[in-house]
Design an enzyme around this catalytic site. Structure first.
Site, short mmCIF file in Angstrom:
data_model
loop_
_atom_site.label_atom_id
_atom_site.label_comp_id
_atom_site.label_asym_id
_atom_site.label_seq_id
_atom_site.Cartn_x
_atom_site.Cartn_y
_atom_site.Cartn_z
N GLU A 252 -1.93 -5.68 -3.30
CA GLU A 252 -1.01 -4.89 -2.49
C GLU A 252 0.10 -5.76 -1.91
O GLU A 252 1.26 -5.34 -1.86
CB GLU A 252 -1.78 -4.20 -1.35
CG GLU A 252 -2.67 -3.06 -1.81
CD GLU A 252 -3.44 -2.44 -0.68
OE1 GLU A 252 -3.64 -1.22 -0.69
OE2 GLU A 252 -3.89 -3.19 0.24
N ASP B 131 0.84 -1.20 0.00
CA ASP B 131 0.00 0.00 0.00
C ASP B 131 0.87 1.26 0.00
O ASP B 131 0.62 2.22 -0.74
CB ASP B 131 -0.91 -0.01 1.23
CG ASP B 131 -1.72 1.27 1.37
OD1 ASP B 131 -2.54 1.55 0.49
OD2 ASP B 131 -1.51 1.99 2.36
#
Length: 247
Positions: free
Chosen positions: A135, A67
Site C-alpha cells: 500500500e 489504501d
C-alpha cells in the site's frame, strides 16, 4: 542487512545510479521522478527518522494514501466490468480484492520486504507488513507520478493477474461473518467462548469454542482472538456447508 541499507550505504544519489532506483523501476514498470517518495515507502517507524521540520519519515502516511488509491481504482474497474452489480455487490467484491490477506500475497509476490529499512529484524515483523508495504508503494507512485500512473500500476500488478470476477464471487473473505449471517437468518443461537491458553513453548495463544444452539461445533487456537474466531468459524462452515450454501 536489507537491500535498502546496502544501497544507501554505497550511494548518496540512488535516484541517478543506485540499485534501488533500478529495482523500483523494474517493479513499477516506469522510471520514478522523485526517488525520495519510494525511499519513504520502505522506511519503518523504528528508524525514528525526522524531516527538517521535525515530522516523522516513515511509510505509514503513504500506506493510508495507497489504501485509498487501491480502493478508488478497484472501484472504478468493478463499476465498469460488473454493470449489473448493485452497491452491496460492488462493495463486497472490492473488499475481496483489497482484503488484508490478498494485499499480503501481493507484497510477498513482489518481495517488497527486501527493501525495508528498519531496526526491527525482519523475522519479527507480523504477516501484515507485506500488505502495508504494498500500500505504501502505491501511495508513493501516486505522489510521484499521479493518478494515471498509479492506476496503470494497479491494473498491471493487481487487476490483470488476480481479478477474476466469477472466481471472486465464490471467495469467502470472512467465515465468521458467514456463520453469523447464517445463524441470524436461520434464527439459531450462537456464541464464541474465548479463553487464554499457553502453548508448550510459552507463546501466548487464545482458544475459542464456537457453540450453535448450545452445542459446541468447532474449536480453534491462534495467536490472537480474531484469528482463533476465524479459524473456528471456518471449521463450523465446513460442518454446515451444505446448509449454508443453499440459496
Amino acid at each position: 542487512m536489507s537491500i535498502f541499507k546496502k544501497i544507501f550505504s554505497k550511494s548518496r544519489r540512488p535516484s541517478e545510479d543506485g540499485i534501488f532506483f533500478e529495482a523500483i523501476q523494474k517493479i513499477i514498470g516506469f522510471a520514478p521522478q522523485n526517488i525520495e517518495h519510494y525511499q519513504k515507502a520502505f522506511t519503518h517507524r523504528s528508524i525514528n527518522k525526522l524531516s527538517a521540520d521535525g515530522n516523522p519519515i516513515n511509510y505509514e502516511r503513504l500506506e493510508f494514501l495507497g489504501d485509498a488509491m487501491l480502493s478508488a481504482v478497484i472501484a472504478g474497474h468493478l463499476f465498469e466490468k460488473a454493470p449489473l452489480g448493485d452497491e452491496g455487490y460492488l462493495t463486497k467484491m472490492r473488499s475481496k480484492i483489497v482484503s488484508r490477506e490478498h494485499l499480503n500475497e501481493l507484497g510477498k509476490d513482489l518481495n517488497l520486504i527486501q527493501f525495508v529499512q528498519s531496526k526491527v529484524p525482519v523475522n519479527h515483523f507480523g504477516e501484515n507488513i507485506h500488505g502495508n508495504i504494498f500500500e505504501s508503494l502505491v501511495g508513493a507512485i501516486y505522489l510521484d507520478r499521479g493518478y494515471e500512473y498509479c492506476e496503470k500500476f494497479i491494473q498491471k500488478r493487481v487487476v490483470e493477474p488476480y481479478v477474476d470476477i466469477s472466481r471472486l464471487e465464490g471467495k469467502v473473505i470472512s467465515y465468521k461473518s458467514l456463520v453469523i449471517e447464517w445463524c441470524q437468518k436461520e434464527k439459531r443461537i450462537f456464541h464464541y467462548d474465548i479463553f487464554e491458553d499457553n502453548a508448550i513453548d510459552g507463546q501466548r495463544l487464545f482458544g475459542v469454542k464456537l457453540s450453535i444452539d448450545d452445542k459446541v461445533i468447532a474449536k480453534a487456537r491462534a495467536t490472537s482472538k480474531k484469528k482463533a474466531e476465524e479459524k473456528a468459524s471456518q471449521r463450523a462452515y465446513f460442518a454446515f456447508q451444505s446448509q449454508m450454501d443453499k440459496k
